[in-house]
Motif scaffolding. Structure first.
Motif, PDB file in Angstrom:
ATOM      1  N   ALA A  33       0.244  -1.102   0.630  1.00 64.03           N
ATOM      2  CA  ALA A  33       0.220  -0.493   0.249  1.00 64.03           C
ATOM      3  C   ALA A  33       0.827   1.321   0.488  1.00 64.03           C
ATOM      4  CB  ALA A  33      -1.252   0.219   0.920  1.00 64.03           C
ATOM      5  N   ALA A  34       1.789   1.208   1.201  1.00 63.05           N
ATOM      6  CA  ALA A  34       2.775   2.503   0.967  1.00 63.05           C
ATOM      7  C   ALA A  34       3.796   2.693  -0.418  1.00 63.05           C
ATOM      8  CB  ALA A  34       4.388   2.225   1.777  1.00 63.05           C
ATOM      9  N   TYR A  35       4.056   1.665  -1.153  1.00 65.84           N
ATOM     10  CA  TYR A  35       4.524   1.737  -2.530  1.00 65.84           C
ATOM     11  C   TYR A  35       4.158   2.194  -3.552  1.00 65.84           C
ATOM     12  CZ  TYR A  35       6.267   0.013  -6.812  1.00 65.84           C
ATOM     13  OH  TYR A  35       7.345  -0.221  -7.998  1.00 65.84           O
ATOM     14  N   GLU A  36       2.669   1.672  -2.954  1.00 66.23           N
ATOM     15  CA  GLU A  36       1.636   1.998  -4.623  1.00 66.23           C
ATOM     16  C   GLU A  36       1.200   3.009  -4.554  1.00 66.23           C
ATOM     17  OE1 GLU A  36       0.517   0.511  -6.937  1.00 66.23           O
ATOM     18  OE2 GLU A  36       1.069  -1.320  -6.626  1.00 66.23           O
ATOM     19  N   GLN A  37       1.206   3.968  -2.810  1.00 68.34           N
ATOM     20  CA  GLN A  37       1.133   5.571  -2.555  1.00 68.34           C
ATOM     21  C   GLN A  37       1.761   6.288  -3.395  1.00 68.34           C
ATOM     22  OE1 GLN A  37      -1.550   6.882  -1.570  1.00 68.34           O
ATOM     23  NE2 GLN A  37      -0.594   8.824  -1.764  1.00 68.34           N
ATOM     24  N   ILE A  38       3.062   5.571  -3.324  1.00 69.77           N
ATOM     25  CA  ILE A  38       4.992   6.747  -4.003  1.00 69.77           C
ATOM     26  C   ILE A  38       4.092   6.578  -4.984  1.00 69.77           C
ATOM     27  CG2 ILE A  38       7.152   6.532  -4.148  1.00 69.77           C
ATOM     28  CD1 ILE A  38       6.707   4.740  -1.302  1.00 69.77           C
ATOM     29  N   LYS A  39       3.812   5.565  -5.929  1.00 72.15           N
ATOM     30  CA  LYS A  39       4.007   5.231  -7.653  1.00 72.15           C
ATOM     31  C   LYS A  39       2.448   6.497  -7.539  1.00 72.15           C
ATOM     32  CE  LYS A  39       1.862   1.687  -9.140  1.00 72.15           C
ATOM     33  NZ  LYS A  39       1.937   0.217 -10.396  1.00 72.15           N
ATOM     34  N   GLU A  69      13.888   8.704 -19.021  1.00 71.24           N
ATOM     35  CA  GLU A  69      14.758   9.798 -18.605  1.00 71.24           C
ATOM     36  C   GLU A  69      14.230  10.534 -17.487  1.00 71.24           C
ATOM     37  OE1 GLU A  69      16.319  11.306 -21.354  1.00 71.24           O
ATOM     38  OE2 GLU A  69      17.905   9.888 -21.953  1.00 71.24           O
ATOM     39  N   LEU A  70      12.557  10.927 -17.646  1.00 69.98           N
ATOM     40  CA  LEU A  70      11.996  11.879 -17.313  1.00 69.98           C
ATOM     41  C   LEU A  70      11.575  11.184 -15.915  1.00 69.98           C
ATOM     42  CD1 LEU A  70      10.778  14.917 -16.049  1.00 69.98           C
ATOM     43  CD2 LEU A  70       8.978  13.273 -18.176  1.00 69.98           C
ATOM     44  N   LEU A  71      10.912  10.278 -15.793  1.00 69.03           N
ATOM     45  CA  LEU A  71      10.967   9.315 -14.518  1.00 69.03           C
ATOM     46  C   LEU A  71      12.175   9.107 -13.774  1.00 69.03           C
ATOM     47  CD1 LEU A  71       8.329   6.422 -16.030  1.00 69.03           C
ATOM     48  CD2 LEU A  71       8.090   8.616 -14.234  1.00 69.03           C
ATOM     49  N   GLY A  72      13.143   9.057 -14.702  1.00 69.97           N
ATOM     50  CA  GLY A  72      14.588   8.451 -13.472  1.00 69.97           C
ATOM     51  C   GLY A  72      14.838  10.124 -12.464  1.00 69.97           C
ATOM     52  N   ARG A  73      14.713  11.065 -13.217  1.00 68.89           N
ATOM     53  CA  ARG A  73      14.634  12.458 -12.447  1.00 68.89           C
ATOM     54  C   ARG A  73      14.127  12.777 -11.449  1.00 68.89           C
ATOM     55  NH1 ARG A  73      15.845  14.187 -18.355  1.00 68.89           N
ATOM     56  NH2 ARG A  73      13.926  14.877 -18.090  1.00 68.89           N
ATOM     57  N   LEU A  74      12.391  12.204 -12.031  1.00 67.33           N
ATOM     58  CA  LEU A  74      11.154  12.783 -10.972  1.00 67.33           C
ATOM     59  C   LEU A  74      11.989  11.916  -9.671  1.00 67.33           C
ATOM     60  CD1 LEU A  74       7.981  12.354 -13.035  1.00 67.33           C
ATOM     61  CD2 LEU A  74       9.178  14.629 -12.180  1.00 67.33           C
ATOM     62  N   VAL A  75      12.843  10.611  -9.265  1.00 65.69           N
ATOM     63  CA  VAL A  75      12.631   9.512  -8.206  1.00 65.69           C
ATOM     64  C   VAL A  75      14.077  10.176  -7.829  1.00 65.69           C
ATOM     65  CG1 VAL A  75      13.413   7.030  -7.378  1.00 65.69           C
ATOM     66  CG2 VAL A  75      11.649   6.968  -9.347  1.00 65.69           C
ATOM     67  N   GLU A  76      15.233  10.295  -8.371  1.00 67.07           N
ATOM     68  CA  GLU A  76      15.987  10.751  -7.886  1.00 67.07           C
ATOM     69  C   GLU A  76      15.646  12.868  -6.850  1.00 67.07           C
ATOM     70  OE1 GLU A  76      20.607  12.576  -8.868  1.00 67.07           O
ATOM     71  OE2 GLU A  76      19.344  11.707 -10.621  1.00 67.07           O
ATOM     72  N   ARG A  77      14.690  13.283  -7.466  1.00 70.29           N
ATOM     73  CA  ARG A  77      14.195  14.443  -6.745  1.00 70.29           C
ATOM     74  C   ARG A  77      13.520  14.021  -6.099  1.00 70.29           C
ATOM     75  NH1 ARG A  77      11.421  17.891 -11.338  1.00 70.29           N
ATOM     76  NH2 ARG A  77       9.718  17.424 -10.368  1.00 70.29           N
ATOM     77  N   GLU A  78      12.270  13.906  -6.067  1.00 68.27           N
ATOM     78  CA  GLU A  78      11.431  13.046  -4.926  1.00 68.27           C
ATOM     79  C   GLU A  78      12.094  12.757  -3.893  1.00 68.27           C
ATOM     80  OE1 GLU A  78       8.499  14.679  -4.594  1.00 68.27           O
ATOM     81  OE2 GLU A  78       8.606  15.578  -6.652  1.00 68.27           O
ATOM     82  N   ASN A  79      13.534  11.736  -4.123  1.00 69.90           N
ATOM     83  CA  ASN A  79      14.273  10.994  -3.051  1.00 69.90           C
ATOM     84  C   ASN A  79      13.008  10.086  -1.766  1.00 69.90           C
ATOM     85  OD1 ASN A  79      16.031   9.438  -2.133  1.00 69.90           O
ATOM     86  ND2 ASN A  79      15.965  11.101  -0.742  1.00 69.90           N
ATOM     87  N   PRO A  80      11.673   9.022  -2.960  1.00 69.89           N
ATOM     88  CA  PRO A  80      11.191   8.502  -1.929  1.00 69.89           C
ATOM     89  C   PRO A  80      11.862   6.646  -1.140  1.00 69.89           C
ATOM     90  CG  PRO A  80      10.918   7.374  -4.135  1.00 69.89           C
ATOM     91  CD  PRO A  80      12.031   8.526  -4.282  1.00 69.89           C
ATOM     92  N   PRO A  81      11.270   6.965  -0.205  1.00 65.20           N
ATOM     93  CA  PRO A  81      11.992   5.618   0.614  1.00 65.20           C
ATOM     94  C   PRO A  81      12.058   4.441   0.112  1.00 65.20           C
ATOM     95  CG  PRO A  81       9.987   5.713   2.116  1.00 65.20           C
ATOM     96  CD  PRO A  81      10.434   7.051   0.563  1.00 65.20           C
ATOM     97  N   LEU A  82      12.892   3.807  -0.982  1.00 62.07           N
ATOM     98  CA  LEU A  82      12.610   3.000  -1.629  1.00 62.07           C
ATOM     99  C   LEU A  82      14.171   2.392  -1.745  1.00 62.07           C
ATOM    100  CD1 LEU A  82      10.011   3.301  -4.423  1.00 62.07           C
ATOM    101  CD2 LEU A  82      10.089   1.997  -1.781  1.00 62.07           C
TER     102      LEU A  82
END
Length: 224
Positions: A33-39, A69-82
């Protein structure tokens, strides 16, 4: 045993039935559930930054690379606990949601899967070599499943809505699709995909299996 009987057995949780569902672990359910919320949060950020509708109509290698590439930048910027593997999976699933058929993409790419049967957003089966198996694949919710169905239908230049709640279509790879939504589907939207084998059986294979005889092959060849 027919498909209806096999599905009925699966729901009873019979131990020796390979289609029987596994009782979910509460801790794993919470993590999921936490993972889906992050997604979901990242998907909203993606929509804010890119025209996903236009991108989905230009489903090419270049557009996929642009999206990754865009998703990679988004993940890096948001820095989710994954962890690293979860981040890789997150980017892959978001790509599938944007340009593909969401959680069904791995099943579509699996050469051992013959049929995909979605009975509800959280109940997905596959047929492998004539044996029905329940998968861990789930959609986020009913709306997510309908979104995927609408994408399939749109690609086939068809429509599906309350006035036309059942559609037969084909995917780009030739797979046959049947989709049913409410009010015709009373327990939630239903989707079935019949895949075609990459290496289909030839007449000689059917003779080797004992399904056909050479005499029958000659008759069919003459008919064609």
């Amino acid at each position: 045993m027919g498909l209806r009987e096999r599905l009925s057995l699966a729901r009873t949780g019979v131990a020796d039935d390979p289609a029987a569902p596994v009782v979910p672990d509460p801790a794993e359910t919470s993590r999921r559930a936490a993972y889906e919320q992050i997604k979901l949060s990242l998907h909203r950020r993606l929509i804010e930054e890119i025209d996903t509708a236009r991108l989905s109509t230009a489903n090419t290698a270049a557009s996929r690379q642009q999206l990754r590439e865009l998703l990679g930048r988004l993940v890096e910027r948001e820095n989710p606990p994954l962890n690293v593997e979860e981040r890789r999976r997150l980017i892959e699933e978001l790509e599938h949601d944007t340009l593909g058929l969401g959680p069904l993409e791995p099943l579509l790419r699996d050469p051992t899967v013959d049929d995909i049967l979605v009975n509800r957003f959280d109940e997905v089966y596959v047929d492998r070599g004539g044996r029905l198996e329940r998968t861990p694949v789930v959609f986020r919710d009913t709306a997510h499943l309908i979104q995927v169905i609408e994408r399939i239908v749109a690609q086939a230049a068809r429509r599906i809505d309350e006035s036309s709640p059942m559609v037969d279509a084909r995917l780009a790879n030739g797979s046959r699709v049947n989709a049913i939504i409410p009010p015709l589907a009373i327990n939630g939207s239903v989707l079935t995909i019949r895949k075609f084998a990459a290496d289909p059986y030839q007449a000689k294979d059917l003779v080797g299996f004992g399904t056909w005889t050479m005499d029958l092959v000659l008759v069919l060849e003459a008919c064609v």
